[in-house]
Design a protein around this motif. Structure first.
Motif, PDB file in Angstrom:
ATOM      1  N   ILE A  66       0.838  -1.207   0.000  1.00 42.60           N
ATOM      2  CA  ILE A  66       0.000   0.000   0.000  1.00 42.60           C
ATOM      3  C   ILE A  66       0.868   1.249   0.000  1.00 42.60           C
ATOM      4  CG2 ILE A  66      -1.624   1.344   1.389  1.00 42.60           C
ATOM      5  CD1 ILE A  66      -2.941  -1.218   2.257  1.00 42.60           C
ATOM      6  N   PHE A  67       1.889   1.255   0.847  1.00 45.56           N
ATOM      7  CA  PHE A  67       2.745   2.432   0.969  1.00 45.56           C
ATOM      8  C   PHE A  67       3.468   2.714  -0.345  1.00 45.56           C
ATOM      9  CE2 PHE A  67       6.752   4.517   2.427  1.00 45.56           C
ATOM     10  CZ  PHE A  67       6.168   5.665   2.933  1.00 45.56           C
ATOM     11  N   ALA A  68       3.984   1.656  -0.984  1.00 43.27           N
ATOM     12  CA  ALA A  68       4.748   1.846  -2.214  1.00 43.27           C
ATOM     13  C   ALA A  68       3.862   2.316  -3.363  1.00 43.27           C
ATOM     14  CB  ALA A  68       5.456   0.544  -2.585  1.00 43.27           C
ATOM     15  N   VAL A  69       2.717   1.651  -3.538  1.00 42.82           N
ATOM     16  CA  VAL A  69       1.852   1.985  -4.668  1.00 42.82           C
ATOM     17  C   VAL A  69       1.295   3.396  -4.534  1.00 42.82           C
ATOM     18  CG1 VAL A  69      -0.292   1.413  -5.865  1.00 42.82           C
ATOM     19  CG2 VAL A  69       1.264  -0.412  -5.164  1.00 42.82           C
ATOM     20  N   THR A  70       0.656   3.691  -3.397  1.00 46.45           N
ATOM     21  CA  THR A  70       0.069   5.021  -3.222  1.00 46.45           C
ATOM     22  C   THR A  70       1.138   6.101  -3.146  1.00 46.45           C
ATOM     23  OG1 THR A  70      -0.035   4.609  -0.830  1.00 46.45           O
ATOM     24  CG2 THR A  70      -2.033   4.201  -2.110  1.00 46.45           C
ATOM     25  N   GLY A  71       2.249   5.793  -2.476  1.00 44.16           N
ATOM     26  CA  GLY A  71       3.319   6.776  -2.358  1.00 44.16           C
ATOM     27  C   GLY A  71       3.926   7.133  -3.695  1.00 44.16           C
ATOM     28  N   VAL A  72       4.244   6.120  -4.498  1.00 39.82           N
ATOM     29  CA  VAL A  72       4.853   6.374  -5.805  1.00 39.82           C
ATOM     30  C   VAL A  72       3.897   7.133  -6.714  1.00 39.82           C
ATOM     31  CG1 VAL A  72       5.651   5.256  -7.923  1.00 39.82           C
ATOM     32  CG2 VAL A  72       6.454   4.435  -5.704  1.00 39.82           C
ATOM     33  N   LEU A  73       2.635   6.710  -6.736  1.00 38.96           N
ATOM     34  CA  LEU A  73       1.665   7.359  -7.619  1.00 38.96           C
ATOM     35  C   LEU A  73       1.438   8.821  -7.245  1.00 38.96           C
ATOM     36  CD1 LEU A  73      -1.011   4.541  -8.135  1.00 38.96           C
ATOM     37  CD2 LEU A  73       0.736   5.328  -9.742  1.00 38.96           C
ATOM     38  N   THR A  74       1.293   9.089  -5.952  1.00 42.47           N
ATOM     39  CA  THR A  74       1.016  10.471  -5.541  1.00 42.47           C
ATOM     40  C   THR A  74       2.242  11.359  -5.690  1.00 42.47           C
ATOM     41  OG1 THR A  74       1.406   9.769  -3.234  1.00 42.47           O
ATOM     42  CG2 THR A  74      -0.876   9.899  -3.985  1.00 42.47           C
ATOM     43  N   VAL A  75       3.434  10.828  -5.374  1.00 45.22           N
ATOM     44  CA  VAL A  75       4.651  11.619  -5.578  1.00 45.22           C
ATOM     45  C   VAL A  75       4.843  11.898  -7.067  1.00 45.22           C
ATOM     46  CG1 VAL A  75       7.169  11.581  -5.436  1.00 45.22           C
ATOM     47  CG2 VAL A  75       5.806  10.865  -3.470  1.00 45.22           C
ATOM     48  N   TRP A  80       4.769  15.540 -11.675  1.00 42.38           N
ATOM     49  CA  TRP A  80       4.144  15.850 -12.962  1.00 42.38           C
ATOM     50  C   TRP A  80       3.466  17.215 -12.919  1.00 42.38           C
ATOM     51  CZ3 TRP A  80      -0.977  13.298 -14.926  1.00 42.38           C
ATOM     52  CH2 TRP A  80      -1.226  13.704 -16.241  1.00 42.38           C
ATOM     53  N   GLY A  81       2.753  17.486 -11.821  1.00 43.11           N
ATOM     54  CA  GLY A  81       2.035  18.750 -11.708  1.00 43.11           C
ATOM     55  C   GLY A  81       2.957  19.947 -11.670  1.00 43.11           C
ATOM     56  N   VAL A  82       4.121  19.800 -11.013  1.00 44.14           N
ATOM     57  CA  VAL A  82       5.077  20.904 -10.958  1.00 44.14           C
ATOM     58  C   VAL A  82       5.776  21.085 -12.300  1.00 44.14           C
ATOM     59  CG1 VAL A  82       7.217  21.709  -9.881  1.00 44.14           C
ATOM     60  CG2 VAL A  82       5.415  20.676  -8.474  1.00 44.14           C
ATOM     61  N   ALA A  83       6.108  19.951 -12.946  1.00 43.94           N
ATOM     62  CA  ALA A  83       6.857  20.019 -14.212  1.00 43.94           C
ATOM     63  C   ALA A  83       5.983  20.403 -15.392  1.00 43.94           C
ATOM     64  CB  ALA A  83       7.537  18.671 -14.479  1.00 43.94           C
ATOM     65  N   ASP A  84       4.751  19.939 -15.399  1.00 41.69           N
ATOM     66  CA  ASP A  84       3.873  20.183 -16.556  1.00 41.69           C
ATOM     67  C   ASP A  84       2.445  20.461 -16.087  1.00 41.69           C
ATOM     68  OD1 ASP A  84       2.807  20.348 -19.091  1.00 41.69           O
ATOM     69  OD2 ASP A  84       2.698  18.170 -19.394  1.00 41.69           O
ATOM     70  N   PRO A  85       2.213  21.596 -15.454  1.00 42.20           N
ATOM     71  CA  PRO A  85       0.862  21.890 -14.953  1.00 42.20           C
ATOM     72  C   PRO A  85      -0.184  21.953 -16.061  1.00 42.20           C
ATOM     73  CG  PRO A  85       2.277  23.833 -14.817  1.00 42.20           C
ATOM     74  CD  PRO A  85       3.163  22.678 -15.153  1.00 42.20           C
ATOM     75  N   ALA A  86       0.221  22.374 -17.241  1.00 45.79           N
ATOM     76  CA  ALA A  86      -0.747  22.450 -18.343  1.00 45.79           C
ATOM     77  C   ALA A  86      -1.211  21.055 -18.743  1.00 45.79           C
ATOM     78  CB  ALA A  86      -0.123  23.166 -19.536  1.00 45.79           C
ATOM     79  N   GLY A  87      -0.274  20.111 -18.803  1.00 47.20           N
ATOM     80  CA  GLY A  87      -0.637  18.738 -19.150  1.00 47.20           C
ATOM     81  C   GLY A  87      -1.550  18.110 -18.115  1.00 47.20           C
ATOM     82  N   LEU A 506       3.838  15.842   3.767  1.00 45.05           N
ATOM     83  CA  LEU A 506       4.555  16.555   2.717  1.00 45.05           C
ATOM     84  C   LEU A 506       3.932  16.297   1.350  1.00 45.05           C
ATOM     85  CD1 LEU A 506       8.251  16.011   3.885  1.00 45.05           C
ATOM     86  CD2 LEU A 506       6.821  18.046   4.165  1.00 45.05           C
ATOM     87  N   VAL A 507       3.523  15.052   1.101  1.00 42.83           N
ATOM     88  CA  VAL A 507       2.848  14.756  -0.167  1.00 42.83           C
ATOM     89  C   VAL A 507       1.556  15.555  -0.272  1.00 42.83           C
ATOM     90  CG1 VAL A 507       1.686  12.951  -1.501  1.00 42.83           C
ATOM     91  CG2 VAL A 507       3.870  12.466  -0.403  1.00 42.83           C
ATOM     92  N   MET A 508       0.837  15.648   0.844  1.00 41.90           N
ATOM     93  CA  MET A 508      -0.421  16.392   0.848  1.00 41.90           C
ATOM     94  C   MET A 508      -0.174  17.876   0.539  1.00 41.90           C
ATOM     95  SD  MET A 508      -3.369  16.026   3.699  1.00 41.90           S
ATOM     96  CE  MET A 508      -2.151  16.152   5.001  1.00 41.90           C
ATOM     97  N   ALA A 509       0.893  18.432   1.095  1.00 38.58           N
ATOM     98  CA  ALA A 509       1.230  19.821   0.795  1.00 38.58           C
ATOM     99  C   ALA A 509       1.586  19.970  -0.679  1.00 38.58           C
ATOM    100  CB  ALA A 509       2.396  20.270   1.675  1.00 38.58           C
ATOM    101  N   GLY A 510       2.295  18.983  -1.230  1.00 35.69           N
ATOM    102  CA  GLY A 510       2.628  19.024  -2.650  1.00 35.69           C
ATOM    103  C   GLY A 510       1.396  18.955  -3.530  1.00 35.69           C
ATOM    104  N   VAL A 511       0.444  18.084  -3.167  1.00 37.90           N
ATOM    105  CA  VAL A 511      -0.802  17.987  -3.930  1.00 37.90           C
ATOM    106  C   VAL A 511      -1.582  19.293  -3.850  1.00 37.90           C
ATOM    107  CG1 VAL A 511      -3.038  16.820  -4.063  1.00 37.90           C
ATOM    108  CG2 VAL A 511      -0.963  15.482  -3.703  1.00 37.90           C
ATOM    109  N   ALA A 512      -1.619  19.903  -2.663  1.00 33.07           N
ATOM    110  CA  ALA A 512      -2.319  21.185  -2.518  1.00 33.07           C
ATOM    111  C   ALA A 512      -1.691  22.244  -3.428  1.00 33.07           C
ATOM    112  CB  ALA A 512      -2.266  21.646  -1.059  1.00 33.07           C
ATOM    113  N   THR A 513      -0.364  22.235  -3.512  1.00 24.75           N
ATOM    114  CA  THR A 513       0.321  23.188  -4.389  1.00 24.75           C
ATOM    115  C   THR A 513      -0.073  22.976  -5.849  1.00 24.75           C
ATOM    116  OG1 THR A 513       2.213  23.254  -2.870  1.00 24.75           O
ATOM    117  CG2 THR A 513       2.567  24.045  -5.123  1.00 24.75           C
ATOM    118  N   VAL A 514      -0.046  21.712  -6.283  1.00 19.59           N
ATOM    119  CA  VAL A 514      -0.413  21.402  -7.663  1.00 19.59           C
ATOM    120  C   VAL A 514      -1.859  21.782  -7.942  1.00 19.59           C
ATOM    121  CG1 VAL A 514      -0.728  19.532  -9.333  1.00 19.59           C
ATOM    122  CG2 VAL A 514       1.297  19.575  -7.865  1.00 19.59           C
TER     123      VAL A 514
END
Length: 673
Positions: A66-75, A80-87, A506-514
């Motif tokens: 669970i940790f690996a799958v959800t962690g990798v996907l959300t990170v 992706w959101g930081v590098a290509d927000p338009a995409g 930290l992931v949650m803060a990153g998602v909020a930023t995106v």
């Protein structure tokens, strides 16, 4: 000599639970004159007093899948959101449009079905089943319980949407209504629509998840995971296997994006407050990212230092401050107008509730657009928050009956929110109608609160307090939601690894930023799109929860006893009147097989018996005595270690301390310690 430390709260709860277990088990055991090896521990399923989670033997660890799958996907999403927000924005837009066209009806229908399901459940005999063991008293007093429900209901959204949402409906009347914007009809319908989004239906969603989690953990002795709710529906193999892991991953994703949306609107509001206080020209994306970074650093400090007690104190202080802000609005604002508006708005809400429940795309494109932007967004938000809030209210509701839980969770926070939104929304609409303070529909949602504050007398200092409140809400919400995701990642450990908690924060803060960056000029657009899309899988989970919980309640010991009682009393009364008229009494006597109170129940079926078979940490069956609370292998719940046991008839034998640990009896019999 140092003063002896008082026992920890968890130890006190565990000791009280075991005491209740022994008392209930002893009392019920006296009713069982027979011993049948086909029952685990020779205990009839109707006599089991329930099992608390703290009585079970478990070893918690990180679920790396669970940790690996959800962690990798959300990170990966954050990168992706930081590098290509338009995409990301393009993909999110397509997914959002598809969800609204094909599944918007599901969110609307689910909000109604959940509320109806819970009210029916509370009204039936199942409402008397406790969310705990038989005889177990509520862990918290009624006042403390209500206060904590209130704390769960008062959050970032009150200050953000409280003045802004009713004002939006006041000037842009929701379709298909045709009221004149700014009219008295628009005023009351605006409050009714706001109450509809934040009231009974929202808390029904929370109550469903919270009640099912509390029942599984405190009545059936399982871990507080979403997957544990489905043990009876899927079978233990599947609920602890891939299917269960998928459900827990859906819960993590829903919690992650739902809480990130709340953190996003907090940052927008804090940023607007900083602009007003500092005199900056405008709120930029760079400023929002900096605010997220600073608040995330504060969250990491709180999570790593373990100052959870301090966070709880801050939360309590925050609730007092929020109530204080609402009170100031009431006193400094149009008090007499608000006193008239509150009851009228509530009655308008009750009178038009069924009409609002029936609005969908069938009413036309304008109605669909409104539903997409507001109603469906809220249902999705509540669904995404339900694992987080549900686990919280489950933990504070132990020992209450299902009826008390459902009615309390649905009615108490809703009533308090009706007052809060009535005061703040009524004030903003009154100021706008009177043309005071520049409060207008042209303002963005974060700007409305500060415009209202600026228009009220003697409150020019209040923006600083609001920024502080929102900052504390950000930190405590991130902390609490991260702990819940940590629990879901560590197989139900209620004190998850701090590094795991920090990671999710930290992931949650990153998602909020995106999510904020995706909205471009209108940040709320990015928040709404992703919340609705990510909540869709968990909406299906809510449907399964209703099915699974219903099936488990049907085999609950309390329900089984009532089923026996109904049939036994009915048969006895009919027989007594037929044979003796008015002059008869009831007496318990044996009957021929298949003719007694349990004639319609297969009490030896696994649905009734498999759940209370005790096992060790490796899943191997172990004997257990419900009357004494003792394990056959000598395991001590207080120390978590296996002591020595004796199998003889002399419990005080000197040789007892030298006896090796006894093996579990294949018949389920226990030995004395």
């Amino acid at each position: 000599m140092s003063e002896e430390q008082p026992p920890k709260r968890s130890q006190r709860i565990g000791e009280e639970t075991r005491r209740v277990s022994r008392r209930a088990g002893h009392a019920l055991g006296q009713l069982n004159p027979i011993s049948r090896a086909s029952y685990p521990h020779d205990t009839h399923p109707a006599l089991v007093p329930g099992i608390g989670i703290d009585e079970q033997r478990r070893r918690y660890s990180i679920d790396w899948f669970i940790f690996a799958v959800t962690g990798v996907l959300t990170v990966a999403f954050v990168i992706w959101g930081v590098a290509d927000p338009a995409g990301v924005s393009e993909v999110a837009g397509v997914a959002y449009d598809w969800t609204m066209v094909h599944a918007g009806w599901l969110f609307n229908a689910l909000a109604v079905v959940v509320l109806v399901f819970l009210l029916i459940l509370a009204a039936t005999r199942y409402g008397r089943i406790p969310l705990g063991k038989d005889g177990e008293q509520p862990e918290y007093s009624t006042f403390a319980w209500i206060a904590m429900l209130f704390a769960a209901g008062i959050g970032i959204g009150v200050l953000f949407w409280g003045p802004a949402e009713p004002l939006a409906y006041f000037h842009n009347v929701p379709a298909p209504l045709d009221h004149e914007p700014g009219s008295n009809q628009a005023l009351h319908s605006a409050m009714a629509q706001t109450y509809f989004h934040w009231g009974l239906h929202a808390w029904g969603i929370y109550a469903l998840v919270g009640g099912a989690v509390a029942y599984a953990a405190y009545r059936r002795g399982r871990v507080p995971l979403m997957s544990a709710i489905f043990e009876k529906l899927f079978g233990k193999k599947h609920s602890e296997g891939f299917a269960g892991k998928m459900i827990d991953m859906f819960a993590i994703v829903a919690t992650l994006f739902g809480t990130a949306a709340a953190l996003g609107i907090a940052v927008m509001q804090i940023g607007q407050g900083v602009v007003i206080v500092s005199g900056a020209s405008e709120l930029t994306n760079t400023m929002m990212v900096v605010i997220i970074a600073v608040l995330s650093a504060c969250f990491v400090v709180s999570a790593v230092s373990g100052i959870s007690r301090g966070i709880r104190y801050l939360s309590s202080i925050n609730i007092v401050l929020t109530v204080g802000v609402i009170t100031l609005f009431f006193i400094a604002g149009p008090t007499l107008f608000l006193l008239n508006l509150l009851p009228s708005a509530f009655m308008e809400y009750l009178g038009t509730m069924f009409q609002m429940m029936g609005r969908s795309a069938s009413w036309g494109q304008e109605t669909l657009d409104f539903q997409s932007a507001w109603t469906v967004y809220y249902w999705a938000w509540w669904i995404s928050w339900s694992p987080f809030v549900g686990i919280f209210i489950a933990r504070v509701s132990r020992g209450r009956t299902i009826r008390q839980f459902i009615l309390g969770v649905i009615l108490v926070p809703s009533s308090l929110l009706f007052v809060a939104y009535g005061v703040m929304g009524g004030t903003s609409m009154w100021l706008s109608r009177e043309g005071q303070g520049g409060v207008s529909p042209d303002l963005s949602a974060p700007e409305v609160l500060f415009a209202v504050i600026d228009a009220l007398p003697f409150l020019q200092w209040l923006p600083i307090v609001v920024v502080v409140i929102l900052a504390i809400f950000f930190i405590t919400s991130a902390d609490s939601a991260s702990v819940v995701m940590g629990i879901l990642t560590t197989r139900g450990d209620q004190d998850p690894n701090k590094l795991v908690v920090v990671f999710w924060g930290l992931v949650m803060a990153g998602v909020a930023t995106v999510m904020l960056l995706l909205g471009e000029g209108t940040a709320l657009q990015g928040l709404q799109s992703l919340v609705i899309v990510t909540a869709l899988p968990f909406a299906v989970v809510l449907i399964l929860i209703m099915i699974a919980w219903s099936r488990e309640l049907a085999t609950d010991p309390h329900a089984l006893r009532e089923k026996y009682a109904d049939l036994a009393v009915s048969n006895a009364v009919l027989d007594g009147v037929h044979r003796y008229g008015d002059d008869f009494a009831l007496e318990v006597v044996p009957t021929d097989p298949g003719e007694g109170a349990g004639a319609q129940v297969d009490s030896e079926h696994g649905d009734y018996t498999s759940w209370y078979q005790r096992t060790d940490e490796h899943g191997a069956p172990v004997g257990y005595d419900f009357a004494t609370g003792e394990w056959a292998d000598g395991w001590d719940p207080e120390t978590g270690e296996i002591g020595t046991v004796v199998t003889g008839d002399v419990p005080d034998s000197p040789a007892a301390s030298d006896s090796p640990a006894a093996e579990p009896d294949p018949e389920g019999q226990t030995t004395s310690r």
